[in-house]
Structures are given as structure tokens and as C-alpha cells.
Design a protein around this motif. Sequence first.
Motif, mmCIF file in Angstrom:
data_model
loop_
_atom_site.group_PDB
_atom_site.id
_atom_site.type_symbol
_atom_site.label_atom_id
_atom_site.label_comp_id
_atom_site.label_asym_id
_atom_site.label_seq_id
_atom_site.Cartn_x
_atom_site.Cartn_y
_atom_site.Cartn_z
ATOM 1 N N GLN A 35 0.844 -1.188 0.000
ATOM 2 C CA GLN A 35 0.000 0.000 0.000
ATOM 3 C C GLN A 35 0.881 1.241 0.000
ATOM 4 O OE1 GLN A 35 -3.298 -0.099 -0.253
ATOM 5 N NE2 GLN A 35 -3.329 -2.347 -0.195
ATOM 6 N N PRO A 36 0.379 2.356 -0.537
ATOM 7 C CA PRO A 36 1.161 3.599 -0.499
ATOM 8 C C PRO A 36 1.299 4.128 0.916
ATOM 9 C CG PRO A 36 -1.050 4.021 -1.330
ATOM 10 C CD PRO A 36 -0.917 2.526 -1.227
ATOM 11 N N ASP A 37 2.378 4.863 1.144
ATOM 12 C CA ASP A 37 2.608 5.506 2.434
ATOM 13 C C ASP A 37 2.416 7.006 2.258
ATOM 14 O OD1 ASP A 37 3.454 6.562 4.805
ATOM 15 O OD2 ASP A 37 5.280 5.354 4.941
ATOM 16 N N PRO A 38 1.255 7.543 2.644
ATOM 17 C CA PRO A 38 0.982 8.966 2.410
ATOM 18 C C PRO A 38 1.904 9.896 3.178
ATOM 19 C CG PRO A 38 -0.709 7.984 3.820
ATOM 20 C CD PRO A 38 0.130 6.859 3.315
ATOM 21 N N ALA A 39 2.555 9.405 4.216
ATOM 22 C CA ALA A 39 3.440 10.260 5.006
ATOM 23 C C ALA A 39 4.663 10.710 4.213
ATOM 24 C CB ALA A 39 3.893 9.511 6.262
ATOM 25 N N LEU A 40 4.968 10.021 3.123
ATOM 26 C CA LEU A 40 6.175 10.334 2.362
ATOM 27 C C LEU A 40 5.926 11.349 1.239
ATOM 28 C CD1 LEU A 40 7.730 6.777 2.261
ATOM 29 C CD2 LEU A 40 8.453 8.715 3.641
ATOM 30 N N GLY A 41 4.690 11.803 1.084
ATOM 31 C CA GLY A 41 4.417 12.931 0.206
ATOM 32 C C GLY A 41 4.101 12.615 -1.228
ATOM 33 N N ALA A 42 4.551 11.483 -1.741
ATOM 34 C CA ALA A 42 4.269 11.122 -3.133
ATOM 35 C C ALA A 42 4.451 9.622 -3.287
ATOM 36 C CB ALA A 42 5.196 11.867 -4.084
ATOM 37 N N SER A 43 3.507 8.985 -3.952
ATOM 38 C CA SER A 43 3.551 7.536 -4.126
ATOM 39 C C SER A 43 3.076 7.178 -5.527
ATOM 40 C CB SER A 43 2.682 6.837 -3.068
ATOM 41 O OG SER A 43 1.323 7.222 -3.219
ATOM 42 N N LEU A 44 3.384 5.936 -5.940
ATOM 43 C CA LEU A 44 3.048 5.509 -7.292
ATOM 44 C C LEU A 44 3.067 3.993 -7.355
ATOM 45 C CD1 LEU A 44 2.594 6.677 -10.225
ATOM 46 C CD2 LEU A 44 5.024 6.223 -10.602
ATOM 47 N N HIS A 45 2.031 3.412 -7.956
ATOM 48 C CA HIS A 45 2.013 1.964 -8.149
ATOM 49 C C HIS A 45 2.945 1.597 -9.301
ATOM 50 C CE1 HIS A 45 0.477 -2.087 -9.041
ATOM 51 N NE2 HIS A 45 0.045 -2.085 -7.787
ATOM 52 N N THR A 46 3.563 0.420 -9.198
ATOM 53 C CA THR A 46 4.515 0.007 -10.229
ATOM 54 C C THR A 46 3.888 -0.050 -11.626
ATOM 55 O OG1 THR A 46 4.056 -2.310 -9.679
ATOM 56 C CG2 THR A 46 5.980 -1.291 -8.657
ATOM 57 N N GLU A 47 2.630 -0.465 -11.719
ATOM 58 C CA GLU A 47 1.995 -0.530 -13.032
ATOM 59 C C GLU A 47 1.902 0.853 -13.658
ATOM 60 O OE1 GLU A 47 -1.740 -2.510 -12.789
ATOM 61 O OE2 GLU A 47 -0.864 -4.400 -12.102
ATOM 62 N N ASP A 48 1.598 1.860 -12.839
ATOM 63 C CA ASP A 48 1.533 3.219 -13.362
ATOM 64 C C ASP A 48 2.923 3.757 -13.681
ATOM 65 O OD1 ASP A 48 -1.212 3.567 -13.451
ATOM 66 O OD2 ASP A 48 -1.332 4.129 -11.350
ATOM 67 N N ALA A 49 3.933 3.300 -12.944
ATOM 68 C CA ALA A 49 5.302 3.681 -13.286
ATOM 69 C C ALA A 49 5.664 3.155 -14.673
ATOM 70 C CB ALA A 49 6.274 3.156 -12.236
ATOM 71 N N GLY A 50 5.282 1.916 -14.963
ATOM 72 C CA GLY A 50 5.527 1.366 -16.293
ATOM 73 C C GLY A 50 4.808 2.147 -17.372
ATOM 74 N N ARG A 51 3.550 2.485 -17.103
ATOM 75 C CA ARG A 51 2.785 3.276 -18.077
ATOM 76 C C ARG A 51 3.417 4.649 -18.280
ATOM 77 N NH1 ARG A 51 -2.999 4.195 -16.247
ATOM 78 N NH2 ARG A 51 -3.287 4.873 -18.417
ATOM 79 N N ALA A 52 3.934 5.238 -17.203
ATOM 80 C CA ALA A 52 4.553 6.556 -17.303
ATOM 81 C C ALA A 52 5.819 6.505 -18.150
ATOM 82 C CB ALA A 52 4.869 7.090 -15.910
ATOM 83 N N LEU A 53 6.602 5.450 -17.994
ATOM 84 C CA LEU A 53 7.806 5.317 -18.813
ATOM 85 C C LEU A 53 7.450 5.198 -20.288
ATOM 86 C CD1 LEU A 53 9.752 2.903 -16.477
ATOM 87 C CD2 LEU A 53 10.485 5.214 -17.110
ATOM 88 N N LEU A 54 6.393 4.471 -20.587
ATOM 89 C CA LEU A 54 5.951 4.365 -21.975
ATOM 90 C C LEU A 54 5.477 5.728 -22.483
ATOM 91 C CD1 LEU A 54 5.529 2.268 -24.251
ATOM 92 C CD2 LEU A 54 3.175 2.024 -23.439
#
Length: 217
Positions: A164-183
Motif C-alpha cells: 500500500q502507499p505511504d501517504p506520510a512520504l508525500g508522493a507515491s506511485l504503483h509500479t503498473e503506473d510507473a511502467g505506463r509513465a515510462l511508456l
Amino acid sequence: MRLLVTGGTGVLGRAFLPLAQGGGHQVSAPGRAGLDLFDPVAVSAAMRGVDAVLHLATRIQPVEKMQQPEAWRENDRLRAEASVILVGAALAAGVTTYIQPTVTFVYPDGQPVSEQTPVLAEVPVVLRSALAAEEQAARFAAAGRHGVVLRLGLLDGPGTGHDQPDPALGASLHTEDAGRALLAALAVPSGICNVCRDGERVSNRRFTDAAGWRPRR
């Protein structure tokens, strides 16, 4: 496009490669045994016929080692030293696009930030190589090519150790969306884009406007 991808077996590589191949791109993702990223001759040879380079190779350490700079030396070399070699070879070979993911942790804590926010005046030692890698992407863009930096939120999902994301760290991202972002980065304008979930302290507006989609909440 013909893509050269470093770090293809890592968290980002595993998320990106199926999307790139499914999108019709021709992908070369040599492992450590197949390409020494610190060998300029080998890297130059790997650039032949390549349209875009995505430098995803890292050696990220567990959170408990954040205060141990010696544990991050290989990661630092991959970001700071290998990026110099990759960009130099890519420029010489006529590669048109260079993509470099980094992190959002370079921003000041506790306030809303965007790409226009200056990074920390004193960046922690283990993050300095991320900025060095960003400088190489900027060098590529300054030569009239397409150079993109994606500052990613803390990844969660498969392979990250975070379900799960950790909101205390200010910014989070699921790996699937990271892959989509790279594309998507193959087509967004040159420069720096924050990529993270909506509603977090770090603005993702530049990326979402350019890519036309938003990471999952």
C-alpha cells in the motif's frame, strides 16, 4: 521504436517491458552479463540502430540503509557514472530520446511542490546521484534531442516491499503506473515531470496534462 533499456530485470523494467513490447516497440534489455554500463566501447556498440534509451538500472537499498552511503555506492555509480557514458554514446549514435527516472525525495519536506520548486539546498548523500543523472538527461535535451526526467513517487506494488502507499512520504506511485509513465515518456515534452498519485503534496499536473491520463488514486 527501437529501445535500449537498462535495468530490465528490476522493478521498473518488469513493469515497463511488457507494455513496450505490447505497444509494438522493439526492445533490447541486456542484463549485467550482456552489457557493462561502465564500458564506453560496449555501450557505444549497444546504441547501434537505437531510437530511444531508458536508463532504469539501479541498486536501491532497503529503507534501513538510507543512512549508510557505502551501501549505495553501486546505485550511485549506475546513476551518476553510467548515465554519462550512456548519454555520450546516445548523442554520438544519433539516438533521439533519452528517459531517466529519478525520485521526488529531492524536494523540500512539508509543503506543496511542483517541478518549479527548487530541490533541497542540502540533498542527502544517497540522493545526489539522482540529480547527477538528471543533469545528463538535461545535457541530452540541450543538444537538441528529446530528454525526459520522471521524478517518481515512492513505488508500491509487486517487487517493492510495499503493498500500500505511504501517504506520510508525500508522493507515491504503483509500479503498473510507473511502467505506463515510462511508456508515455517517449512522447511527452523534454524536461522534468513528477509522476505520482493525485491529491498528494507533489503536483503531478505537468505529467498528467502531457500524457493525458492520471495514476490510480
